[in-house]
Design an enzyme around this catalytic site. Structure first.
Site, short mmCIF file in Angstrom:
data_model
loop_
_atom_site.label_atom_id
_atom_site.label_comp_id
_atom_site.label_asym_id
_atom_site.label_seq_id
_atom_site.Cartn_x
_atom_site.Cartn_y
_atom_site.Cartn_z
N THR A 206 0.81 -1.22 0.00
CA THR A 206 0.00 0.00 0.00
C THR A 206 0.85 1.27 0.00
O THR A 206 0.30 2.37 -0.14
CB THR A 206 -0.91 0.03 1.23
OG1 THR A 206 -0.10 -0.14 2.41
CG2 THR A 206 -1.95 -1.07 1.17
N LYS A 207 2.15 1.14 0.15
CA LYS A 207 3.01 2.31 0.30
C LYS A 207 3.44 2.88 -1.05
O LYS A 207 3.35 2.23 -2.09
CB LYS A 207 4.23 1.96 1.15
CG LYS A 207 3.89 1.50 2.56
CD LYS A 207 3.14 2.57 3.34
CE LYS A 207 2.99 2.23 4.82
NZ LYS A 207 2.00 1.17 5.06
#
Length: 380
Positions: A206-207
């Protein structure tokens, strides 16, 4: 954290596949960036040739060197995820079993890492404007039992590093920064990964930059780097057992995802900046605000948080978005000091209030202008 659950989606899997946001497609809060299949395949071919899949392989070592160069830091030690990075940083600085001041407004992993190391998280309130841990509140929380402080660069926004450095020096505290959300951010001309006695990163899918699953510990001397290497590899080298360790090594398959994506980091941030600018132009001026970014911060546009003036209005907005197959997230809810299993549950009124009113809107480089316009229209 609460999330509307749909078929094929679980609350722990927020980066479900989605397109550009065209009408008829699900729009999730984020979408994992991926490299060119050809680039990734070439790395895979090399792995299949070498047949080394883990145990500090050549690609993991290469990624460590490239990240250290990118962040202009002495040492980057890769590991399995950001939570284990925090746990190893805590052990590196001998904080296990001690009191550590931290923020209640962050992802639960920050406090979980402390609890797994038998530390007592001492929650201090946050700054109302930046949403980062308040240095003034942290100073008031210091006691004779305090051994460390664990601030978080929330949403990639820089903490007041000068104030925390002064606080740590005055009271002899270890300062570990949770920089999980801050890859690509620079403050006062240097990477946020470079601040503190130790900093930790999350490289989760998700980064802004990821290795699918992964994390890293940033250290400033060879002895600390070598101790992290032992901690993540069961505490031994060959037959020479030196200390208690754990298995936290990053595999070669994960490392090459990072190597394939690192050249695309600047372009990914630029794309996210473009989408953020669209939100800035289209969102209403009244009824909500954004956290204030610290001056001298070069931001990575990891999130687009908005603070509603009324939690009921936010709830209605979430429901309206969900009806349109749009799924924002309540990063971060609830305030961690309210969780029933925390050993200390002090009042943190600012964090508790803001946790009820903060919503992160969908943000990723591939999100198109029409989708942003739809989201802004629903909020209006």
């Amino acid at each position: 954290m609460k999330q509307t659950q749909r078929r094929g989606q679980t609350p722990s899997d927020p980066e479900q596949p989605g397109g550009t946001g065209a009408r008829g497609e699900d729009i999730f809060v984020t979408q994992a960036v991926l490299p060119s299949p050809d680039v990734y395949s070439r790395y895979l071919d090399a792995i299949f040739t070498s047949r080394q899949l883990t145990n500090e392989g050549a690609f993991a070592r290469q990624l460590e060197k490239e990240l250290a160069h990118t962040f202009a830091v002495p040492f980057v030690s890769l590991c399995t995820n950001g939570t284990l990075a925090l746990q190893m940083a805590i052990r590196l600085k001998n904080l296990q079993g001690k009191d550590v001041i931290t923020t209640p407004f962050t992802y639960v992993a920050t406090a979980s890492a402390l609890l797994w190391e038998n530390c007592t998280p001492i929650f201090a309130d946050i700054d109302e404007e930046t949403l980062c841990l308040s240095p003034q509140a942290a100073a008031m929380a210091v006691t004779e039992n305090t051994a460390g402080i664990l601030p978080v660069h929330i949403y990639g926004n820089a903490c007041d590093t000068d104030a925390f450095e002064s606080l740590s020096r005055t009271h002899g505290l270890v300062c570990i920064y949770d920089a999980a959300q801050a890859v690509g951010c620079e403050y006062k001309g240097k990477s946020l990964a470079a601040y503190g006695d130790v900093a930790t990163l999350s490289l989760h899918a998700t980064k802004v930059f990821h290795t699918v699953e992964g994390g890293a510990v940033i250290t400033h001397d060879k002895d600390s780097r070598d101790r992290i290497a032992l901690l993540r590899a069961f505490g031994h080298r060959g037959d020479d057992h030196k200390q208690l360790g754990i298995n936290a090594k990053l595999s070669e398959l994960h490392a090459v995802m990072g190597l394939a994506l690192l050249p695309e980091l600047a372009a990914n941030i630029a794309g996210r900046k473009r989408v953020s600018a669209l939100y800035d132009a289209l969102l209403p001026m009244g009824g909500l605000r954004k956290p204030a970014l610290r001056q001298d911060l070069e931001y990575n546009y990891a999130y687009y948080p908005v603070i509603f003036d009324d939690p009921k209005r936010m709830a209605r907005t979430i429901a309206a978005m969900n009806e349109q197959r749009i799924f924002p997230r309540r990063y971060f809810y609830p305030a961690l000091n309210t969780l029933p299993y925390m050993p200390e549950r002090p009042s943190c009124p600012v964090a508790e209030d803001l946790a009820e009113r903060v919503l992160c809107l969908p943000l990723y480089a591939a999100l198109d202008e029409a989708a942003v316009a739809r989201i802004a229209s629903l909020i209006r």
